[in-house]
Scaffold this motif. Structure first.
Motif, mmCIF file in Angstrom:
data_model
loop_
_atom_site.group_PDB
_atom_site.id
_atom_site.type_symbol
_atom_site.label_atom_id
_atom_site.label_comp_id
_atom_site.label_asym_id
_atom_site.label_seq_id
_atom_site.Cartn_x
_atom_site.Cartn_y
_atom_site.Cartn_z
ATOM 1 N N GLN A 64 -24.336 0.849 -36.239
ATOM 2 C CA GLN A 64 -23.485 0.682 -35.319
ATOM 3 C C GLN A 64 -23.185 1.913 -35.482
ATOM 4 O OE1 GLN A 64 -21.827 -2.913 -35.536
ATOM 5 N NE2 GLN A 64 -23.344 -3.948 -34.774
ATOM 6 N N VAL A 65 -22.479 2.251 -35.403
ATOM 7 C CA VAL A 65 -21.066 3.437 -36.074
ATOM 8 C C VAL A 65 -22.133 5.045 -35.522
ATOM 9 C CG1 VAL A 65 -19.546 5.222 -37.502
ATOM 10 C CG2 VAL A 65 -19.909 2.523 -37.668
ATOM 11 N N ALA A 66 -23.161 4.963 -35.976
ATOM 12 C CA ALA A 66 -23.913 5.943 -35.774
ATOM 13 C C ALA A 66 -24.329 6.490 -34.323
ATOM 14 C CB ALA A 66 -25.373 6.131 -36.413
ATOM 15 N N ALA A 67 -24.864 5.055 -34.395
ATOM 16 C CA ALA A 67 -25.438 4.652 -32.875
ATOM 17 C C ALA A 67 -23.980 5.020 -31.537
ATOM 18 C CB ALA A 67 -25.373 3.533 -32.119
ATOM 19 N N ALA A 68 -22.242 4.406 -32.409
ATOM 20 C CA ALA A 68 -21.445 4.422 -30.647
ATOM 21 C C ALA A 68 -21.241 6.149 -30.891
ATOM 22 C CB ALA A 68 -20.312 3.837 -31.512
ATOM 23 N N ARG A 69 -21.235 6.965 -31.663
ATOM 24 C CA ARG A 69 -21.030 8.499 -32.401
ATOM 25 C C ARG A 69 -21.807 9.373 -30.407
ATOM 26 N NH1 ARG A 69 -20.114 10.282 -38.605
ATOM 27 N NH2 ARG A 69 -18.287 8.377 -38.759
ATOM 28 N N VAL A 90 -21.137 7.914 -27.427
ATOM 29 C CA VAL A 90 -19.255 8.801 -27.515
ATOM 30 C C VAL A 90 -19.879 10.536 -26.730
ATOM 31 C CG1 VAL A 90 -17.530 10.244 -28.377
ATOM 32 C CG2 VAL A 90 -17.845 7.907 -28.722
ATOM 33 N N THR A 91 -20.425 11.278 -27.740
ATOM 34 C CA THR A 91 -21.266 12.920 -27.217
ATOM 35 C C THR A 91 -21.860 12.507 -26.038
ATOM 36 O OG1 THR A 91 -21.090 12.980 -29.521
ATOM 37 C CG2 THR A 91 -22.471 14.355 -28.278
ATOM 38 N N LEU A 92 -23.153 12.269 -26.155
ATOM 39 C CA LEU A 92 -23.515 11.615 -24.412
ATOM 40 C C LEU A 92 -22.424 11.481 -23.347
ATOM 41 C CD1 LEU A 92 -26.202 11.859 -23.032
ATOM 42 C CD2 LEU A 92 -26.266 8.672 -23.048
ATOM 43 N N ASP A 93 -21.709 10.438 -23.402
ATOM 44 C CA ASP A 93 -20.496 9.768 -22.248
ATOM 45 C C ASP A 93 -19.963 11.306 -21.358
ATOM 46 O OD1 ASP A 93 -21.463 7.685 -21.725
ATOM 47 O OD2 ASP A 93 -20.119 6.866 -22.505
ATOM 48 N N GLU A 94 -19.314 12.403 -23.383
ATOM 49 C CA GLU A 94 -18.907 13.564 -23.386
ATOM 50 C C GLU A 94 -19.007 14.488 -22.705
ATOM 51 O OE1 GLU A 94 -16.964 14.586 -26.685
ATOM 52 O OE2 GLU A 94 -15.761 13.297 -26.953
ATOM 53 N N ARG A 95 -20.631 14.633 -22.107
ATOM 54 C CA ARG A 95 -21.469 15.644 -21.785
ATOM 55 C C ARG A 95 -21.796 15.367 -20.844
ATOM 56 N NH1 ARG A 95 -25.867 17.729 -27.043
ATOM 57 N NH2 ARG A 95 -24.883 18.253 -27.770
ATOM 58 N N THR A 134 -15.885 6.694 -21.435
ATOM 59 C CA THR A 134 -16.587 5.599 -22.478
ATOM 60 C C THR A 134 -15.175 4.495 -23.096
ATOM 61 O OG1 THR A 134 -17.106 7.754 -23.495
ATOM 62 C CG2 THR A 134 -17.769 5.751 -25.371
ATOM 63 N N PRO A 135 -15.947 3.577 -23.464
ATOM 64 C CA PRO A 135 -15.153 2.207 -23.869
ATOM 65 C C PRO A 135 -14.650 2.400 -24.753
ATOM 66 C CG PRO A 135 -17.605 1.389 -23.045
ATOM 67 C CD PRO A 135 -17.461 2.765 -23.269
ATOM 68 N N ALA A 136 -13.154 1.905 -24.794
ATOM 69 C CA ALA A 136 -12.222 2.189 -26.034
ATOM 70 C C ALA A 136 -13.167 1.705 -27.461
ATOM 71 C CB ALA A 136 -10.951 1.456 -25.544
ATOM 72 N N LYS A 137 -13.540 0.401 -27.329
ATOM 73 C CA LYS A 137 -13.615 -0.344 -28.062
ATOM 74 C C LYS A 137 -15.656 0.241 -28.862
ATOM 75 C CE LYS A 137 -15.590 -4.724 -29.378
ATOM 76 N NZ LYS A 137 -16.195 -6.548 -28.886
ATOM 77 N N THR A 138 -15.832 1.795 -28.229
ATOM 78 C CA THR A 138 -17.222 2.064 -28.603
ATOM 79 C C THR A 138 -16.202 3.276 -29.622
ATOM 80 O OG1 THR A 138 -17.933 1.502 -26.967
ATOM 81 C CG2 THR A 138 -19.321 3.048 -27.849
ATOM 82 N N LYS A 139 -15.465 4.058 -28.773
ATOM 83 C CA LYS A 139 -14.899 4.981 -28.998
ATOM 84 C C LYS A 139 -14.266 4.752 -30.582
ATOM 85 C CE LYS A 139 -13.158 7.240 -25.041
ATOM 86 N NZ LYS A 139 -12.037 8.189 -24.244
ATOM 87 N N ALA A 140 -13.182 3.257 -30.267
ATOM 88 C CA ALA A 140 -12.946 2.666 -31.538
ATOM 89 C C ALA A 140 -14.039 3.199 -32.517
ATOM 90 C CB ALA A 140 -11.988 1.659 -31.910
#
Length: 64
Positions: free
Chosen positions: A34-39, A42-47, A52-58
């Motif tokens: 789950q942590v790897a998927a969240a990372r 976040v990277t995809l959303d930045e690109r 990105t939802p705050a929960k996912t960033k955390a």
């Protein structure tokens, strides 16, 4: 009250509390995934310039 009575349409069966699955704690391996998927999210959303939802960033900031 019979099935033909007008009041019958307002009678509902009681909700079954066992119908909802209980939230279980993720195993350490599942949590790492789950942590790897969240990372990745976040990277995809930045690109893509998306928010990105705050929960996912955390979750992405947690150590693996």
């Amino acid at each position: 009250m019979s099935a033909a009575s007008p009041e019958h349409r307002f009678v509902y069966a009681p909700r079954n509390s066992a119908a909802k699955p209980a939230k279980k704690k993720a195993t350490p391996a599942e949590h790492r995934v789950q942590v790897a998927a969240a990372r990745l999210r976040v990277t995809l959303d930045e690109r893509l310039g998306r928010e990105t939802p705050a929960k996912t960033k955390a979750l992405a900031k947690e150590p693996i």
